[in-house]
Design an enzyme around this catalytic site. Structure first.
Site, short mmCIF file in Angstrom:
data_model
loop_
_atom_site.label_atom_id
_atom_site.label_comp_id
_atom_site.label_asym_id
_atom_site.label_seq_id
_atom_site.Cartn_x
_atom_site.Cartn_y
_atom_site.Cartn_z
N TYR A 1 51.47 93.52 -17.33
CA TYR A 1 51.05 94.83 -16.85
C TYR A 1 49.72 95.26 -17.46
O TYR A 1 49.04 96.12 -16.91
CB TYR A 1 52.12 95.88 -17.15
CG TYR A 1 53.42 95.60 -16.43
CD1 TYR A 1 53.52 95.79 -15.05
CD2 TYR A 1 54.53 95.12 -17.10
CE1 TYR A 1 54.70 95.51 -14.38
CE2 TYR A 1 55.71 94.85 -16.44
CZ TYR A 1 55.78 95.04 -15.08
OH TYR A 1 56.95 94.76 -14.42
N ARG B 1 59.80 99.36 -10.23
CA ARG B 1 59.83 99.02 -11.66
C ARG B 1 58.41 98.68 -12.15
O ARG B 1 58.00 99.12 -13.22
CB ARG B 1 60.77 97.83 -11.86
CG ARG B 1 60.96 97.36 -13.30
CD ARG B 1 62.12 96.38 -13.33
NE ARG B 1 62.14 95.51 -14.49
CZ ARG B 1 62.71 95.82 -15.65
NH1 ARG B 1 63.28 97.01 -15.81
NH2 ARG B 1 62.73 94.95 -16.65
N HIS C 1 62.91 94.28 -21.79
CA HIS C 1 62.41 92.91 -21.95
C HIS C 1 62.75 92.39 -23.34
O HIS C 1 62.69 93.15 -24.32
CB HIS C 1 60.90 92.86 -21.75
CG HIS C 1 60.48 92.99 -20.32
ND1 HIS C 1 59.20 93.36 -19.94
CD2 HIS C 1 61.17 92.81 -19.16
CE1 HIS C 1 59.12 93.39 -18.63
NE2 HIS C 1 60.30 93.05 -18.13
N LYS D 1 70.38 92.78 -18.76
CA LYS D 1 70.67 91.34 -18.72
C LYS D 1 71.44 90.93 -19.96
O LYS D 1 71.17 91.39 -21.06
CB LYS D 1 69.36 90.55 -18.62
CG LYS D 1 68.69 90.63 -17.26
CD LYS D 1 67.49 89.71 -17.18
CE LYS D 1 66.89 89.70 -15.78
NZ LYS D 1 65.74 88.77 -15.69
N HIS E 1 61.92 96.17 -7.48
CA HIS E 1 61.02 95.70 -8.52
C HIS E 1 59.62 96.27 -8.37
O HIS E 1 58.89 96.39 -9.37
CB HIS E 1 60.98 94.17 -8.53
CG HIS E 1 61.58 93.58 -9.76
ND1 HIS E 1 62.91 93.75 -10.09
CD2 HIS E 1 61.04 92.86 -10.78
CE1 HIS E 1 63.16 93.14 -11.24
NE2 HIS E 1 62.05 92.61 -11.67
N ARG F 1 66.22 97.98 -13.39
CA ARG F 1 66.43 96.97 -12.35
C ARG F 1 67.48 97.48 -11.35
O ARG F 1 68.31 98.33 -11.68
CB ARG F 1 66.92 95.65 -12.96
CG ARG F 1 66.01 95.07 -14.04
CD ARG F 1 66.64 93.84 -14.67
NE ARG F 1 65.79 93.22 -15.67
CZ ARG F 1 65.84 93.49 -16.98
NH1 ARG F 1 66.72 94.39 -17.43
NH2 ARG F 1 65.04 92.89 -17.82
#
Length: 303
Positions: free
Chosen positions: A284, A252, A275, A176, A249, A152
């Site tokens: 995806y 990404r 994730h 995150k 993104h 990110r």
């Protein structure tokens, strides 16, 4: 805790997000905007409704206003999430007796397929970068690293020189919730990074009044920001003469799509992207299925 005014309540909630929930600065800023937008809605109506008197009917009126102003489902869902969390906090601190947002259902997110570049488009972006200047060498290293690691933009701007190990080709990423993970870095990205560190970064760093250990620096020698990265990418797309829109993104998404197209398993891509669960990565697979169908239609004589 004594929270007497709305300003004190919001300030305490944002501090709670940062300190206890370890939310990113991006999340905190967006939650602050969402709460301010909710307050502004009532202010525009000439209403000064105390927080402990906000009702389900008030919330429905607010949602109706969002709908009339054609807010996307994703934006509405985020606003509801911010307000529900805020009222949960107020209830925990005994500033309100009830949380009216618990009766409000969150709209289902629109299933949009991620935008990505095809391999020739990605190659055009990379090859179009001017590598003769310090900033050009930096820009190439940024694009190569985003594509190589699928990180990110907030993770990219948080990287320090010490986080990168050129010898073994790995990068320590703080994701995150401040969760750390190691990601491999491909040979093309490593070459670009080594060139930047040896021949460009020292020149950029010398322009700063104070030295810092951030990997990517701006033209004044300070830490490169998220906005700075977006400017770099927009310029790269313009130089490549592509009509596609780009953002960190998009690269990404491109990383994840190309990995799956070339046979990587979903669990590996999930770990590389950082994730929490497979659900965020599974979108995806729709892209790769579309790609498979396209190849099939173009290649099979009886398709």
């Amino acid at each position: 805790m004594s929270l007497n005014t709305e300003q004190e309540q919001v300030s305490a909630f944002l501090t709670y997000l940062q300190m206890e929930r370890q939310a990113s600065s991006y999340t905190v800023a967006n939650y602050a905007k969402d709460i301010e937008h909710f307050f502004a809605f009532f202010s525009e109506q000439g209403r000064e409704t105390p927080l402990d008197q906000i009702s389900y009917t008030d919330i429905r009126q607010y949602l109706r206003s969002l709908n009339e102003n054609e807010y996307a489902r994703k934006s509405v869902a985020r606003k509801l999430s911010a307000l529900r969390s805020f009222w949960n906090f107020l209830q925990r601190e005994h500033a309100v007796r009830d949380n009216p947002f618990r009766f409000v259902s969150t709209p289902k997110a629109e299933q949009r397929l991620p935008v990505f570049f095809y391999e020739d488009e990605m190659r055009a972006v990379i090859e179009g970068i001017d590598q003769t200047t310090d900033l050009g060498k930096r820009n190439l290293a940024i694009v190569e690293l985003l594509y190589a690691a699928g990180i990110r933009v907030s993770e990219l701007t948080g990287i320090t020189v010490e986080d990168l190990d050129l010898a073994i080709g790995t990068l320590l990423v703080s994701g995150k919730g401040r969760k750390e993970r190691y990601v491999p870095v491909g040979s093309f990205a490593l070459d670009a990074l080594e060139n930047y560190l040896e021949s460009a970064r020292p020149n950029l760093a010398s322009k700063a009044a104070e030295q810092n250990d951030q990997l990517f620096l701006n033209y004044r020698g300070g830490p490169l920001t998220d906005r700075g990265v977006r400017k770099v990418l927009n310029a790269a797309v313009e130089d490549a003469a592509l009509k596609s829109r780009i953002s960190p993104h998009v690269i990404r998404h491109t990383f994840a799509t190309h990995m799956l197209n070339e046979g990587a398993d979903l669990r590996t891509v999930q770990e590389l992207l950082g994730h929490k669960g497979l659900s965020a990565t599974q979108i995806y697979t729709h892209v790769t299925k579309d790609r498979l169908r396209e190849v099939y239609r173009n290649s099979h004589p009886r398709a």
